[in-house]
Design an enzyme around this catalytic site. Structure first.
Site, PDB file in Angstrom:
ATOM      1  N   HIS A  94      -4.520   1.955   7.389  1.00  0.00           N
ATOM      2  CA  HIS A  94      -2.749   2.224   7.804  1.00  0.00           C
ATOM      3  C   HIS A  94      -2.637   3.809   6.974  1.00  0.00           C
ATOM      4  O   HIS A  94      -2.301   4.393   6.601  1.00  0.00           O
ATOM      5  CB  HIS A  94      -2.270   0.973   7.116  1.00  0.00           C
ATOM      6  CG  HIS A  94      -0.866   1.286   7.694  1.00  0.00           C
ATOM      7  ND1 HIS A  94       0.431   1.176   8.403  1.00  0.00           N
ATOM      8  CD2 HIS A  94       0.634   2.218   6.359  1.00  0.00           C
ATOM      9  CE1 HIS A  94       1.427   1.552   7.787  1.00  0.00           C
ATOM     10  NE2 HIS A  94       0.800   2.443   7.112  1.00  0.00           N
ATOM     11  N   GLU A  95      -3.079   3.246   5.269  1.00  0.00           N
ATOM     12  CA  GLU A  95      -3.249   4.240   4.311  1.00  0.00           C
ATOM     13  C   GLU A  95      -4.128   5.598   4.566  1.00  0.00           C
ATOM     14  O   GLU A  95      -3.320   6.762   4.163  1.00  0.00           O
ATOM     15  CB  GLU A  95      -3.537   3.619   2.537  1.00  0.00           C
ATOM     16  CG  GLU A  95      -2.633   2.102   2.998  1.00  0.00           C
ATOM     17  CD  GLU A  95      -1.367   2.671   2.936  1.00  0.00           C
ATOM     18  OE1 GLU A  95      -0.459   4.007   2.900  1.00  0.00           O
ATOM     19  OE2 GLU A  95      -0.120   1.812   3.401  1.00  0.00           O
ATOM     20  N   GLN A 152       3.093  10.188   1.835  1.00  0.00           N
ATOM     21  CA  GLN A 152       4.202   9.661   1.783  1.00  0.00           C
ATOM     22  C   GLN A 152       5.100  10.067   0.590  1.00  0.00           C
ATOM     23  O   GLN A 152       6.289   9.883   0.125  1.00  0.00           O
ATOM     24  CB  GLN A 152       4.222   8.020   1.371  1.00  0.00           C
ATOM     25  CG  GLN A 152       3.670   7.312   2.880  1.00  0.00           C
ATOM     26  CD  GLN A 152       3.770   5.766   2.353  1.00  0.00           C
ATOM     27  OE1 GLN A 152       2.469   4.987   1.948  1.00  0.00           O
ATOM     28  NE2 GLN A 152       4.366   5.415   2.855  1.00  0.00           N
ATOM     29  N   CYS A 184       6.243   0.235   7.030  1.00  0.00           N
ATOM     30  CA  CYS A 184       5.652   0.853   5.999  1.00  0.00           C
ATOM     31  C   CYS A 184       6.847   1.177   5.443  1.00  0.00           C
ATOM     32  O   CYS A 184       8.150   1.475   6.240  1.00  0.00           O
ATOM     33  CB  CYS A 184       5.341   2.037   7.232  1.00  0.00           C
ATOM     34  SG  CYS A 184       4.537   3.733   5.877  1.00  0.00           S
ATOM     35  N   LEU A 185       6.501   2.363   4.185  1.00  0.00           N
ATOM     36  CA  LEU A 185       7.544   2.362   3.489  1.00  0.00           C
ATOM     37  C   LEU A 185       8.154   3.764   3.755  1.00  0.00           C
ATOM     38  O   LEU A 185       9.259   3.847   3.515  1.00  0.00           O
ATOM     39  CB  LEU A 185       7.439   2.413   1.797  1.00  0.00           C
ATOM     40  CG  LEU A 185       6.511   0.681   1.124  1.00  0.00           C
ATOM     41  CD1 LEU A 185       6.036   1.469   0.082  1.00  0.00           C
ATOM     42  CD2 LEU A 185       7.617  -0.451   1.076  1.00  0.00           C
ATOM     43  N   GLY A 200       1.180  -0.967  -0.100  1.00  0.00           N
ATOM     44  CA  GLY A 200      -0.241  -0.070  -0.232  1.00  0.00           C
ATOM     45  C   GLY A 200       0.771   1.180   0.036  1.00  0.00           C
ATOM     46  O   GLY A 200       2.003   1.212   0.993  1.00  0.00           O
ATOM     47  N   HIS A 255      -2.426   7.491   6.789  1.00  0.00           N
ATOM     48  CA  HIS A 255      -1.472   8.979   5.908  1.00  0.00           C
ATOM     49  C   HIS A 255      -2.541  10.479   5.867  1.00  0.00           C
ATOM     50  O   HIS A 255      -1.571  10.997   5.575  1.00  0.00           O
ATOM     51  CB  HIS A 255      -0.807   7.924   4.969  1.00  0.00           C
ATOM     52  CG  HIS A 255       0.813   7.358   5.679  1.00  0.00           C
ATOM     53  ND1 HIS A 255       1.628   7.029   5.742  1.00  0.00           N
ATOM     54  CD2 HIS A 255       0.775   6.007   5.065  1.00  0.00           C
ATOM     55  CE1 HIS A 255       2.611   6.224   6.470  1.00  0.00           C
ATOM     56  NE2 HIS A 255       1.515   5.164   5.810  1.00  0.00           N
TER      57      HIS A 255
END
Ligand code: NI
Length: 180
Positions: A134-135, A51, A92-93, A46, A138
């Site tokens: 989660h996304e 991000q 997380c990236l 994701g 962000h």
């Protein structure tokens, strides 16, 4: 398509609140394509526009093993969430190498728009439910480490800043041609 730069925690830009997507045009399609390439290359399941420093309510998800079922969610909204919660080890990236348990709704129903602006609904459980929540965080400027204890969060911050300095030093040495 191109690979976009992913902001790393604790970059303050990760805490910007995204504004709604209003133009469902070629620019949006290109952004989704670039984000998809960036996510698959990372690799991740994701990615939120926040991000990659685009502060619009857009996220992409593909939790399949085969990596061929990308879904782009514009202006996502949770319209139902289960009382039942689940704890999942999240990564997380923007916080590479860090995984920790976060408690979230076990099932959610989300309404969003696709890249053409058409509304759709998804009922999710398991990893997809985790990923959507989660996304969506962000987009509100929230990174998953903010659910952890202040002690853990500070440790992560220190680790990330140390790595950041290492990356900068490598790049500088490479630019000076001192690495072979
Ligand atoms: Ni993330």
């Amino acid at each position: 398509m191109s690979i976009l730069n992913i902001l790393r925690y604790p970059d303050p830009r990760l805490h910007k609140v995204a504004v709604p997507v209003t133009a469902f045009d070629a620019r949006l399609e290109k952004l989704v394509a670039d984000m998809a390439e960036t996510m698959y290359e990372a690799p991740g399941v994701g990615l939120a526009a926040s991000q990659v420093d685009v502060h619009e309510q857009l996220l992409i998800i593909d939790v399949t093993e085969t990596k061929d079922a990308l879904v782009a969610y514009c202006n996502p909204e949770i319209i139902w969430a289960s009382d039942e919660m689940q704890v999942y080890d999240e990564g997380c990236l923007s916080v590479p190498g860090v995984y920790d348990g976060v408690e979230r709704h076990a099932r959610v129903k989300v309404r969003a728009q696709d890249v053409k602006g058409a509304f759709f609904e998804v009922e999710a459980d398991g990893l997809l439910a985790v990923c959507i929540q989660h996304e969506m965080d962000h987009l509100k400027g929230k990174v998953f480490v903010e659910y952890l204890s202040p002690l853990k969060r500070n440790r992560i911050k220190t680790k990330m800043l140390k790595e950041e300095r290492g990356i900068e030093r490598e790049a500088m040495l490479r630019a000076q041609g001192r690495r072979h």
